[in-house]
Scaffold this motif. Structure first.
Motif, PDB file in Angstrom:
ATOM      1  N   SER A  26       8.991  18.927   7.123  1.00 51.93           N
ATOM      2  CA  SER A  26       9.971  18.527   6.095  1.00 51.93           C
ATOM      3  C   SER A  26      11.364  19.046   6.436  1.00 51.93           C
ATOM      4  O   SER A  26      12.370  18.363   6.211  1.00 51.93           O
ATOM      5  CB  SER A  26       9.521  19.045   4.723  1.00 51.93           C
ATOM      6  N   ALA A  27      11.450  20.259   7.018  1.00 48.21           N
ATOM      7  CA  ALA A  27      12.748  20.810   7.407  1.00 48.21           C
ATOM      8  C   ALA A  27      13.380  19.977   8.513  1.00 48.21           C
ATOM      9  O   ALA A  27      14.602  19.719   8.517  1.00 48.21           O
ATOM     10  CB  ALA A  27      12.589  22.262   7.851  1.00 48.21           C
ATOM     11  N   GLN A  28      12.577  19.550   9.464  1.00 50.27           N
ATOM     12  CA  GLN A  28      13.097  18.724  10.563  1.00 50.27           C
ATOM     13  C   GLN A  28      13.545  17.361  10.066  1.00 50.27           C
ATOM     14  O   GLN A  28      14.543  16.813  10.544  1.00 50.27           O
ATOM     15  CB  GLN A  28      12.023  18.585  11.648  1.00 50.27           C
ATOM     16  N   ILE A  29      12.808  16.810   9.104  1.00 53.30           N
ATOM     17  CA  ILE A  29      13.197  15.512   8.543  1.00 53.30           C
ATOM     18  C   ILE A  29      14.540  15.623   7.847  1.00 53.30           C
ATOM     19  O   ILE A  29      15.438  14.766   8.013  1.00 53.30           O
ATOM     20  CB  ILE A  29      12.114  15.005   7.569  1.00 53.30           C
ATOM     21  N   SER A  30      14.734  16.681   7.045  1.00 56.19           N
ATOM     22  CA  SER A  30      16.001  16.886   6.343  1.00 56.19           C
ATOM     23  C   SER A  30      17.148  17.051   7.329  1.00 56.19           C
ATOM     24  O   SER A  30      18.225  16.455   7.165  1.00 56.19           O
ATOM     25  CB  SER A  30      15.887  18.122   5.447  1.00 56.19           C
ATOM     26  N   LEU A  31      16.918  17.836   8.385  1.00 51.32           N
ATOM     27  CA  LEU A  31      17.954  18.060   9.393  1.00 51.32           C
ATOM     28  C   LEU A  31      18.258  16.775  10.152  1.00 51.32           C
ATOM     29  O   LEU A  31      19.434  16.463  10.417  1.00 51.32           O
ATOM     30  CB  LEU A  31      17.496  19.159  10.350  1.00 51.32           C
ATOM     31  N   TYR A  32      17.225  16.026  10.503  1.00 51.80           N
ATOM     32  CA  TYR A  32      17.422  14.760  11.234  1.00 51.80           C
ATOM     33  C   TYR A  32      18.249  13.781  10.405  1.00 51.80           C
ATOM     34  O   TYR A  32      19.162  13.122  10.931  1.00 51.80           O
ATOM     35  CB  TYR A  32      16.072  14.173  11.593  1.00 51.80           C
ATOM     36  N   ASN A  33      17.974  13.699   9.091  1.00 49.22           N
ATOM     37  CA  ASN A  33      18.767  12.815   8.226  1.00 49.22           C
ATOM     38  C   ASN A  33      20.218  13.253   8.176  1.00 49.22           C
ATOM     39  O   ASN A  33      21.135  12.413   8.130  1.00 49.22           O
ATOM     40  CB  ASN A  33      18.164  12.803   6.819  1.00 49.22           C
TER      41      ASN A  33
ATOM     42  N   MET B 170       0.850  -1.195   0.000  1.00 52.99           N
ATOM     43  CA  MET B 170       0.000   0.000   0.000  1.00 52.99           C
ATOM     44  C   MET B 170       0.886   1.246   0.000  1.00 52.99           C
ATOM     45  O   MET B 170       1.750   1.421   0.856  1.00 52.99           O
ATOM     46  CB  MET B 170      -0.895   0.005   1.248  1.00 52.99           C
ATOM     47  N   ARG B 171       0.684   2.151  -0.977  1.00 51.66           N
ATOM     48  CA  ARG B 171       1.496   3.354  -1.083  1.00 51.66           C
ATOM     49  C   ARG B 171       0.882   4.485  -0.278  1.00 51.66           C
ATOM     50  O   ARG B 171      -0.312   4.565  -0.079  1.00 51.66           O
ATOM     51  CB  ARG B 171       1.613   3.784  -2.552  1.00 51.66           C
ATOM     52  N   THR B 172       1.744   5.383   0.167  1.00 45.85           N
ATOM     53  CA  THR B 172       1.269   6.591   0.853  1.00 45.85           C
ATOM     54  C   THR B 172       2.116   7.758   0.391  1.00 45.85           C
ATOM     55  O   THR B 172       3.326   7.613   0.176  1.00 45.85           O
ATOM     56  CB  THR B 172       1.352   6.446   2.384  1.00 45.85           C
ATOM     57  N   ASP B 173       1.517   8.898   0.213  1.00 46.51           N
ATOM     58  CA  ASP B 173       2.240  10.084  -0.207  1.00 46.51           C
ATOM     59  C   ASP B 173       2.837  10.846   0.962  1.00 46.51           C
ATOM     60  O   ASP B 173       3.540  11.831   0.792  1.00 46.51           O
ATOM     61  CB  ASP B 173       1.297  11.006  -0.987  1.00 46.51           C
ATOM     62  N   THR B 174       2.527  10.431   2.167  1.00 45.81           N
ATOM     63  CA  THR B 174       3.022  11.108   3.374  1.00 45.81           C
ATOM     64  C   THR B 174       4.297  10.430   3.850  1.00 45.81           C
ATOM     65  O   THR B 174       4.291   9.231   4.125  1.00 45.81           O
ATOM     66  CB  THR B 174       1.976  11.052   4.493  1.00 45.81           C
ATOM     67  N   PRO B 175       5.448  11.155   3.924  1.00 46.34           N
ATOM     68  CA  PRO B 175       6.674  10.549   4.456  1.00 46.34           C
ATOM     69  C   PRO B 175       6.423  10.002   5.856  1.00 46.34           C
ATOM     70  O   PRO B 175       5.692  10.611   6.646  1.00 46.34           O
ATOM     71  CB  PRO B 175       7.664  11.723   4.470  1.00 46.34           C
ATOM     72  N   PRO B 176       7.014   8.876   6.205  1.00 42.34           N
ATOM     73  CA  PRO B 176       6.728   8.237   7.493  1.00 42.34           C
ATOM     74  C   PRO B 176       6.899   9.156   8.701  1.00 42.34           C
ATOM     75  O   PRO B 176       6.076   9.148   9.615  1.00 42.34           O
ATOM     76  CB  PRO B 176       7.721   7.075   7.529  1.00 42.34           C
ATOM     77  N   LEU B 177       7.987   9.961   8.715  1.00 41.22           N
ATOM     78  CA  LEU B 177       8.224  10.795   9.890  1.00 41.22           C
ATOM     79  C   LEU B 177       7.206  11.922  10.011  1.00 41.22           C
ATOM     80  O   LEU B 177       6.970  12.432  11.105  1.00 41.22           O
ATOM     81  CB  LEU B 177       9.646  11.369   9.861  1.00 41.22           C
ATOM     82  N   GLU B 178       6.609  12.323   8.906  1.00 38.66           N
ATOM     83  CA  GLU B 178       5.566  13.344   9.007  1.00 38.66           C
ATOM     84  C   GLU B 178       4.365  12.814   9.784  1.00 38.66           C
ATOM     85  O   GLU B 178       3.626  13.582  10.396  1.00 38.66           O
ATOM     86  CB  GLU B 178       5.130  13.815   7.612  1.00 38.66           C
ATOM     87  N   SER B 179       4.159  11.493   9.764  1.00 35.28           N
ATOM     88  CA  SER B 179       3.071  10.897  10.536  1.00 35.28           C
ATOM     89  C   SER B 179       3.301  11.054  12.027  1.00 35.28           C
ATOM     90  O   SER B 179       2.362  10.957  12.825  1.00 35.28           O
ATOM     91  CB  SER B 179       2.934   9.408  10.190  1.00 35.28           C
ATOM     92  N   LEU B 180       4.553  11.292  12.432  1.00 36.59           N
ATOM     93  CA  LEU B 180       4.871  11.512  13.841  1.00 36.59           C
ATOM     94  C   LEU B 180       4.949  12.993  14.177  1.00 36.59           C
ATOM     95  O   LEU B 180       5.339  13.360  15.285  1.00 36.59           O
ATOM     96  CB  LEU B 180       6.195  10.834  14.198  1.00 36.59           C
ATOM     97  N   GLY B 181       4.626  13.861  13.213  1.00 32.76           N
ATOM     98  CA  GLY B 181       4.592  15.291  13.489  1.00 32.76           C
ATOM     99  C   GLY B 181       5.821  16.056  13.039  1.00 32.76           C
ATOM    100  O   GLY B 181       5.925  17.256  13.305  1.00 32.76           O
ATOM    101  N   PHE B 182       6.754  15.414  12.357  1.00 30.75           N
ATOM    102  CA  PHE B 182       7.948  16.099  11.865  1.00 30.75           C
ATOM    103  C   PHE B 182       7.587  16.962  10.656  1.00 30.75           C
ATOM    104  O   PHE B 182       6.803  16.555   9.787  1.00 30.75           O
ATOM    105  CB  PHE B 182       9.021  15.092  11.444  1.00 30.75           C
TER     106      PHE B 182
END
Length: 332
Positions: free
Chosen positions: A15-22, A1-13
């Motif tokens: 996009s800027a925080q996801i990039s920084l965390y990576n 099953m595909r989802t357009d929402t990045p996994p970490l966004e489901s936890l409230g991150f």
């Protein structure tokens, strides 16, 4: 099953925080300036995002350097927190769903009041009364049945003619009964036996010195009222009104709950056996010392049980406690 929402966004991150965390994960240990260079970001907003990641528990800060905590541990805590919040939200939704029925009843009550239309059936005869209750129970089991029976004759009829039917329905899960009866009816041996069976089947029974009238509430849809309020079933030849109006049902339910709070449980459903033995021996004229010897306890314990009994029965003296215990059927 595909989802357009990045996994970490489901936890409230974001996009800027996801990039920084990576970036922190890749560098493992880096200063704010090094991270700004790695992400082509500005140090000032980056420091605010880093503070958020530290607060979330996925990044640690040590001496001006930032290092990632193990993702399984860090994200596992966030997932557990989110699940807890979802569970709490689900419980709140369940409460809202459960309240819808009460709101519907309020709506129906208002509609009944405005239109003046009340569904009322005149029912006559004891057989019809008891059979109508069983019939409603079979339609929507278990039927929550609230009943108040204020007189000795109705209780006598119940014990000798109808108790087995209600006991069987309670035992089979058709009924969920709460009943209030006059305390003086506990003196009737046949009734005590049937009430004991009813209680063992799961019914809850309490006693009052006196009740304002006979009535019953069957679930949330119907209520039974005597032909004359304040009267008993027997004196009206078991003629009663079966009312299907939300406002009446709600009012009688409220009255029942008020009486239930004031009523006392059946003596054999809650009394202390040791307290009862002391009262029974005292009623036979046995002194404290002899009671202590017969029961194998100290005189001090005997007197403590007398004090407990007096408090339980609302008595000022031992004599009053003995008389009230006999009246309630404790010494039978």
């Amino acid at each position: 099953m595909r989802t357009d929402t990045p996994p970490l966004e489901s936890l409230g991150f974001t996009s800027a925080q996801i990039s920084l965390y990576n970036a922190v994960l890749r560098l493992h240990r880096a200063t704010c300036a090094e991270l700004a260079e790695a992400t082509d970001g500005s140090p000032e907003p980056l420091s605010r995002e880093l503070a958020t990641l530290v607060k979330l528990g996925v990044v640690d800060e040590q001496g001006g350097e930032y290092l990632a905590r193990h993702p399984a541990t860090a994200l596992g805590h966030l997932v557990a927190d989110r699940l807890d919040r979802l569970a709490a939200e689900s419980r709140r939704i369940d409460i809202v769903v459960g309240s819808i029925r009460d709101l519907i009843h309020q709506y129906d009550a208002g509609r009944d009041y405005q239109t003046g239309q009340f569904a009322v059936d005149l029912v006559g005869g004891a057989d019809e009364l008891y059979e109508s209750v069983i019939g409603m129970a079979m339609q929507t089991p278990p039927l929550e049945l609230l009943s108040v029976i204020p007189d000795r004759r109705t209780m006598n009829d119940f014990a000798h003619r109808y108790a087995d039917q209600w006991i069987g329905a309670q035992r089979a899960g058709l009924l969920s009964s709460r009943t209030i009866i006059p305390v003086h009816t506990l003196e009737m041996p046949a009734l005590r036996e049937k009430l004991g069976q009813f209680h063992k089947a799961g019914a809850r029974i309490r006693t009052l010195d006196a009740a304002p009238s006979w009535f019953l509430v069957a679930g949330t849809e119907a209520a039974g009222m005597p032909a004359r309020w304040g009267g008993t079933l027997a004196e009206n030849a078991y003629n009663f009104h079966l009312v299907r109006a939300a406002v009446v049902v709600a009012a009688l339910r409220s009255l029942f709950e008020e009486l239930w709070v004031r009523a006392a449980p059946l003596p054999w459903a809650h009394r202390c056996d040791g307290m009862t033995r002391v009262l029974r021996l005292a009623a036979q004229g046995v002194c404290d010392e002899m009671i202590a010897r017969q029961l194998g306890i100290s005189v001090r314990t005997v007197r403590a049980r007398f004090a407990d009994a007096m408090a339980e029965l609302g008595a000022q003296t031992r004599f009053q406690a003995g008389a009230e215990a006999a009246r309630r059927g404790w010494l039978a």
